[in-house]
Design a protein around this motif. Structure first.
Motif, short mmCIF file in Angstrom:
data_model
loop_
_atom_site.label_atom_id
_atom_site.label_comp_id
_atom_site.label_asym_id
_atom_site.label_seq_id
_atom_site.Cartn_x
_atom_site.Cartn_y
_atom_site.Cartn_z
N THR A 33 6.42 1.68 5.94
CA THR A 33 5.23 1.85 5.11
C THR A 33 5.48 3.05 4.20
O THR A 33 6.38 3.87 4.45
CB THR A 33 3.98 2.11 5.96
OG1 THR A 33 4.15 3.35 6.67
CG2 THR A 33 3.74 0.97 6.95
N ARG A 63 8.72 -5.08 -1.32
CA ARG A 63 7.73 -4.83 -0.26
C ARG A 63 7.13 -6.13 0.24
O ARG A 63 7.05 -7.12 -0.46
CB ARG A 63 6.63 -3.91 -0.76
CG ARG A 63 5.98 -4.37 -2.06
CD ARG A 63 4.92 -3.42 -2.53
NE ARG A 63 4.71 -3.49 -3.96
CZ ARG A 63 3.62 -3.06 -4.60
NH1 ARG A 63 2.63 -2.54 -3.91
NH2 ARG A 63 3.52 -3.15 -5.90
N VAL A 65 3.60 -7.41 1.93
CA VAL A 65 2.20 -6.99 2.08
C VAL A 65 1.57 -7.70 3.26
O VAL A 65 1.59 -8.93 3.35
CB VAL A 65 1.40 -7.30 0.79
CG1 VAL A 65 -0.06 -6.85 0.96
CG2 VAL A 65 2.04 -6.61 -0.41
N GLY A 67 -2.07 -7.50 4.98
CA GLY A 67 -3.39 -6.90 4.89
C GLY A 67 -3.39 -5.80 3.85
O GLY A 67 -3.05 -6.02 2.69
N ARG A 68 -3.71 -4.59 4.28
CA ARG A 68 -3.73 -3.45 3.36
C ARG A 68 -2.46 -2.62 3.45
O ARG A 68 -2.32 -1.60 2.78
CB ARG A 68 -4.95 -2.58 3.66
CG ARG A 68 -6.28 -3.32 3.51
CD ARG A 68 -7.46 -2.42 3.81
NE ARG A 68 -7.56 -1.31 2.86
CZ ARG A 68 -8.51 -0.37 2.91
NH1 ARG A 68 -9.42 -0.41 3.88
NH2 ARG A 68 -8.54 0.61 2.02
N SER A 69 -1.54 -3.06 4.30
CA SER A 69 -0.29 -2.32 4.49
C SER A 69 0.84 -2.93 3.67
O SER A 69 0.96 -4.14 3.58
CB SER A 69 0.10 -2.31 5.97
OG SER A 69 -0.88 -1.66 6.75
N HIS A 70 1.66 -2.05 3.10
CA HIS A 70 2.84 -2.48 2.35
C HIS A 70 4.08 -1.96 3.07
O HIS A 70 4.21 -0.76 3.33
CB HIS A 70 2.80 -1.91 0.92
CG HIS A 70 1.69 -2.47 0.10
ND1 HIS A 70 1.65 -2.32 -1.27
CD2 HIS A 70 0.59 -3.17 0.43
CE1 HIS A 70 0.56 -2.90 -1.75
NE2 HIS A 70 -0.11 -3.41 -0.72
#
Length: 263
Positions: A33, A63, A65, A67-70
């Protein structure tokens, strides 16, 4: 790893930080992340974000993705640059003295080969002493899965480069040549990777056997292999062990001179 403090002492701190982020991505065994990447590289989060987005724009990083995490990882664009660089390196001169020494020690010719498509091209040779000479020469082309050189290289290829080759496997013309399929060849490559060298025994040609060990460039990418050719009857027991040891050591020398580290 270069810390931010060390980077600030560099002639160009911005370049030092960018290289640190790139090295951190390459050295990591898992996707990172942005927060983890910044922490591991010891670089402020905002600076790290600017760098990694630029790397993505230039196709050096990508990257995933969730959810909200990359989750970030490097791409093979670096490998492409390394490949171009290696093509400009005269591999015949990288370890010519050591090749000559090993050929004299073993009484066997020593070769360097690189992979081009599904073929191995011999690019350097230290001939053995004496009148008997094998039909191996710079410029010779052989199918990759029928040579120890090719197997040594293939065992360390990334999956995206190996997969296309698996549809081009060929049966050898030697007495030990047999039909080869993807499953059995993958098993052979796994053995090569485990032991650090490859063997070919009378599969391509009767009475001839080969051993080879891979060498690597900066970043740990397999670049080629160094090997010996002999009569199968001579490449047994103590002589075979001697050849294995000598080739692995020579491959390490070549890797170091090509910039590989931590192998």
């Amino acid at each position: 790893m270069v810390s931010e403090t060390a980077g600030d002492r560099s002639p160009s701190p911005a370049v030092a930080r960018a290289l640190t982020v790139l090295e951190t991505l390459v050295e990591s065994d898992e996707e990172l992340t942005l927060t983890a990447l910044a922490k591991k590289a010891n670089i402020p989060l905002a600076t790290c974000a600017s760098i990694v987005y630029t790397l993505e724009q230039r196709d050096y990083a990508t990257r995933r993705v969730v959810g909200r995490s990359h989750f970030w990882r490097p791409t093979l664009r670096l490998y492409g640059l390394a490949t171009q660089l290696i093509r400009k390196v005269d591999l015949s001169s990288v370890a010519s003295r050591e090749m000559r020494d090993l050929a004299d020690q073993l009484g066997m010719p020593v070769h360097i080969g690189v992979l081009t498509g599904s073929s191995v091209v011999y690019v350097a040779k230290a001939a053995m002493p004496g009148f008997i000479q094998f039909d191996t020469f710079p410029g010779k082309v052989s199918h990759f899965n029928l040579t120890a050189l090719g197997r040594a290289i293939a065992a360390y290829l990334p999956e995206e480069e190996l997969t296309p080759l698996l549809g081009k496997l060929e049966r050898g013309y030697g007495p030990k040549g047999k039909p080869v399929d993807e499953e059995s060849f993958r098993a052979e490559l796994a053995r090569v990777a485990k032991q650090g060298f490859a063997v070919e025994d009378q599969e391509e040609q009767a009475d001839i056997a080969c051993l080879a060990a891979p060498f690597f460039a900066a970043g740990g990418h397999v670049t080629g292999a160094v090997g010996v050719t002999s009569f199968a009857r001579d490449l047994t027991r103590d002589k075979r062990k001697q050849a294995q040891t000598g080739l692995v050591e020579l491959a390490g020398v070549i890797s170091a001179r090509l910039g590989a580290t931590d192998l």
